[in-house]
Design a protein around this motif. Structure first.
Motif, PDB file in Angstrom:
ATOM      1  N   VAL A  10       0.799  -1.173   0.067  1.00 35.58           N
ATOM      2  CA  VAL A  10       0.014   0.027  -0.039  1.00 35.58           C
ATOM      3  C   VAL A  10       0.915   1.229  -0.137  1.00 35.58           C
ATOM      4  N   VAL A  11       1.920   1.269   0.747  1.00 33.16           N
ATOM      5  CA  VAL A  11       2.788   2.158   0.915  1.00 33.16           C
ATOM      6  C   VAL A  11       3.583   2.660  -0.553  1.00 33.16           C
ATOM      7  N   TYR A  12       3.816   1.437  -1.050  1.00 29.06           N
ATOM      8  CA  TYR A  12       4.570   1.320  -2.251  1.00 29.06           C
ATOM      9  C   TYR A  12       3.695   1.946  -3.311  1.00 29.06           C
ATOM     10  N   ALA A  13       2.429   1.389  -3.528  1.00 26.62           N
ATOM     11  CA  ALA A  13       1.621   1.966  -4.754  1.00 26.62           C
ATOM     12  C   ALA A  13       1.059   3.418  -4.535  1.00 26.62           C
ATOM     13  N   TRP A  14       1.125   3.803  -3.124  1.00 29.55           N
ATOM     14  CA  TRP A  14       0.887   5.486  -2.905  1.00 29.55           C
ATOM     15  C   TRP A  14       2.083   6.205  -3.569  1.00 29.55           C
ATOM     16  N   TYR A  15       3.105   5.767  -3.197  1.00 30.85           N
ATOM     17  CA  TYR A  15       4.361   6.644  -3.323  1.00 30.85           C
ATOM     18  C   TYR A  15       4.790   6.302  -4.907  1.00 30.85           C
ATOM     19  N   GLU A  16       4.379   5.384  -5.389  1.00 30.14           N
ATOM     20  CA  GLU A  16       4.845   4.985  -6.904  1.00 30.14           C
ATOM     21  C   GLU A  16       4.003   6.275  -7.789  1.00 30.14           C
ATOM     22  N   LYS A  17       2.743   6.455  -7.474  1.00 26.61           N
ATOM     23  CA  LYS A  17       2.161   7.710  -8.125  1.00 26.61           C
ATOM     24  C   LYS A  17       2.625   9.073  -7.903  1.00 26.61           C
ATOM     25  N   ARG A  18       3.389   9.308  -6.806  1.00 30.14           N
ATOM     26  CA  ARG A  18       3.628  10.665  -6.252  1.00 30.14           C
ATOM     27  C   ARG A  18       5.138  11.054  -6.348  1.00 30.14           C
ATOM     28  N   ASP A  19       6.019   9.993  -6.338  1.00 26.15           N
ATOM     29  CA  ASP A  19       7.464  10.030  -6.220  1.00 26.15           C
ATOM     30  C   ASP A  19       8.129   9.168  -7.073  1.00 26.15           C
ATOM     31  N   ASN A  20       9.366   9.614  -7.463  1.00 21.69           N
ATOM     32  CA  ASN A  20      10.244   8.900  -8.258  1.00 21.69           C
ATOM     33  C   ASN A  20      11.238   7.550  -7.379  1.00 21.69           C
ATOM     34  N   LEU A  21      10.903   7.871  -6.234  1.00 22.67           N
ATOM     35  CA  LEU A  21      11.829   6.721  -5.243  1.00 22.67           C
ATOM     36  C   LEU A  21      10.526   6.102  -4.313  1.00 22.67           C
ATOM     37  N   PRO A  22       9.668   5.367  -4.744  1.00 23.71           N
ATOM     38  CA  PRO A  22       8.829   4.617  -4.095  1.00 23.71           C
ATOM     39  C   PRO A  22       9.324   3.639  -3.161  1.00 23.71           C
ATOM     40  N   MET A  23      10.520   3.021  -3.592  1.00 24.87           N
ATOM     41  CA  MET A  23      11.073   1.860  -2.771  1.00 24.87           C
ATOM     42  C   MET A  23      11.563   2.333  -1.377  1.00 24.87           C
ATOM     43  N   MET A  24      12.204   3.546  -1.289  1.00 24.28           N
ATOM     44  CA  MET A  24      12.745   4.017  -0.074  1.00 24.28           C
ATOM     45  C   MET A  24      11.251   4.356   0.951  1.00 24.28           C
ATOM     46  N   PHE A  25      10.453   4.861   0.417  1.00 26.61           N
ATOM     47  CA  PHE A  25       9.179   4.900   1.317  1.00 26.61           C
ATOM     48  C   PHE A  25       8.716   3.810   1.685  1.00 26.61           C
ATOM     49  N   ALA A  26       8.647   2.691   0.885  1.00 25.50           N
ATOM     50  CA  ALA A  26       8.028   1.397   1.144  1.00 25.50           C
ATOM     51  C   ALA A  26       8.808   0.774   2.076  1.00 25.50           C
ATOM     52  N   ILE A  27      10.096   0.980   2.393  1.00 26.88           N
ATOM     53  CA  ILE A  27      10.904   0.417   3.354  1.00 26.88           C
ATOM     54  C   ILE A  27      10.761   1.079   4.729  1.00 26.88           C
ATOM     55  N   SER A  28      10.935   2.415   4.685  1.00 28.15           N
ATOM     56  CA  SER A  28      10.883   3.200   5.619  1.00 28.15           C
ATOM     57  C   SER A  28       9.771   3.433   6.526  1.00 28.15           C
ATOM     58  N   VAL A  29       8.674   3.823   5.743  1.00 29.54           N
ATOM     59  CA  VAL A  29       7.170   3.811   6.305  1.00 29.54           C
ATOM     60  C   VAL A  29       6.963   2.809   7.488  1.00 29.54           C
ATOM     61  N   PRO A  30       6.637   1.651   6.757  1.00 31.94           N
ATOM     62  CA  PRO A  30       6.267   0.559   7.755  1.00 31.94           C
ATOM     63  C   PRO A  30       6.965   0.287   9.007  1.00 31.94           C
ATOM     64  N   VAL A  31       8.404   0.721   8.926  1.00 25.45           N
ATOM     65  CA  VAL A  31       9.687   0.637   9.757  1.00 25.45           C
ATOM     66  C   VAL A  31       9.180   1.586  10.871  1.00 25.45           C
ATOM     67  N   VAL A  32       8.917   2.752  10.312  1.00 21.65           N
ATOM     68  CA  VAL A  32       8.811   3.840  11.293  1.00 21.65           C
ATOM     69  C   VAL A  32       7.233   3.626  12.190  1.00 21.65           C
ATOM     70  N   LEU A  33       6.417   3.061  11.428  1.00 17.05           N
ATOM     71  CA  LEU A  33       5.075   2.706  12.162  1.00 17.05           C
ATOM     72  C   LEU A  33       5.196   1.686  13.176  1.00 17.05           C
ATOM     73  N   MET A  34       5.984   0.589  12.903  1.00 15.94           N
ATOM     74  CA  MET A  34       6.332  -0.531  13.757  1.00 15.94           C
ATOM     75  C   MET A  34       7.014   0.111  14.972  1.00 15.94           C
ATOM     76  N   GLY A  35       7.973   1.105  14.736  1.00 14.48           N
ATOM     77  CA  GLY A  35       8.760   1.630  15.649  1.00 14.48           C
ATOM     78  C   GLY A  35       8.057   2.351  16.663  1.00 14.48           C
ATOM     79  N   PHE A  36       6.931   3.435  15.988  1.00  9.76           N
ATOM     80  CA  PHE A  36       6.255   3.968  16.819  1.00  9.76           C
ATOM     81  C   PHE A  36       5.468   3.075  17.896  1.00  9.76           C
ATOM     82  N   ASN A  37       4.740   2.036  17.291  1.00  8.62           N
ATOM     83  CA  ASN A  37       3.842   1.223  17.977  1.00  8.62           C
ATOM     84  C   ASN A  37       4.747   0.457  19.244  1.00  8.62           C
ATOM     85  N   ILE A  38       5.873   0.008  18.841  1.00  3.75           N
ATOM     86  CA  ILE A  38       6.756  -0.665  19.850  1.00  3.75           C
ATOM     87  C   ILE A  38       7.097   0.186  21.135  1.00  3.75           C
TER      88      ILE A  38
END
Length: 128
Positions: A10-38
């Motif tokens: 979901v993060v990758y698909a959202w950033y694929e339409k809006r940015d030229n580096l969707p992979m960077m966001f697809a890796i970092s956003v879920p990691v940051v969310l999991m870190g917030f939750n922990i």
């Protein structure tokens, strides 16, 4: 694991339409969310069971690096994400409800962190 894969998609698909580096966001956003939750869950448990927090800046960085390595090994190593995200793209019409759940998870994680910060602020009389 499917929920983790789908959140990354979901993060990758959202950033694929809006940015030229969707992979960077697809890796970092879920990691940051999991870190917030922990961090939020650990803090709330420390209030309930009255123990000191084991987190320092170094420990938090180590945790985020470990979560990033986990994400890389499970999903992005040897370009496994291409196959997994391709399957999700094929089923895109059938996954609308799941996409809503992923968005709800993202919003709930941010709200959970904010509520935890408000609790910490009240607990320490505005002196974080």
């Amino acid at each position: 694991m499917k929920a983790f894969y789908f959140l990354n998609y979901v993060v990758y698909a959202w950033y694929e339409k809006r940015d030229n580096l969707p992979m960077m966001f697809a890796i970092s956003v879920p990691v940051v969310l999991m870190g917030f939750n922990i961090l939020s869950i650990t803090y709330l448990l420390s209030i309930i069971f009255n123990f000191s927090l084991p987190f320092t800046k170094v420990n938090v960085m180590i945790m985020l690096i470990a979560l990033t390595m986990f994400s890389y090994v499970v999903l992005y190593r040897k370009k496994r994400y291409i196959e997994i995200f391709g399957e999700y793209k094929k089923k895109q019409a059938h996954l609308r409800r799941h996409r809503r759940y992923a968005r709800l998870y993202i919003i709930a994680s941010i709200l959970f962190l904010l509520v935890t910060l408000v609790i910490a602020d009240i607990r320490f009389d505005g002196h974080l």
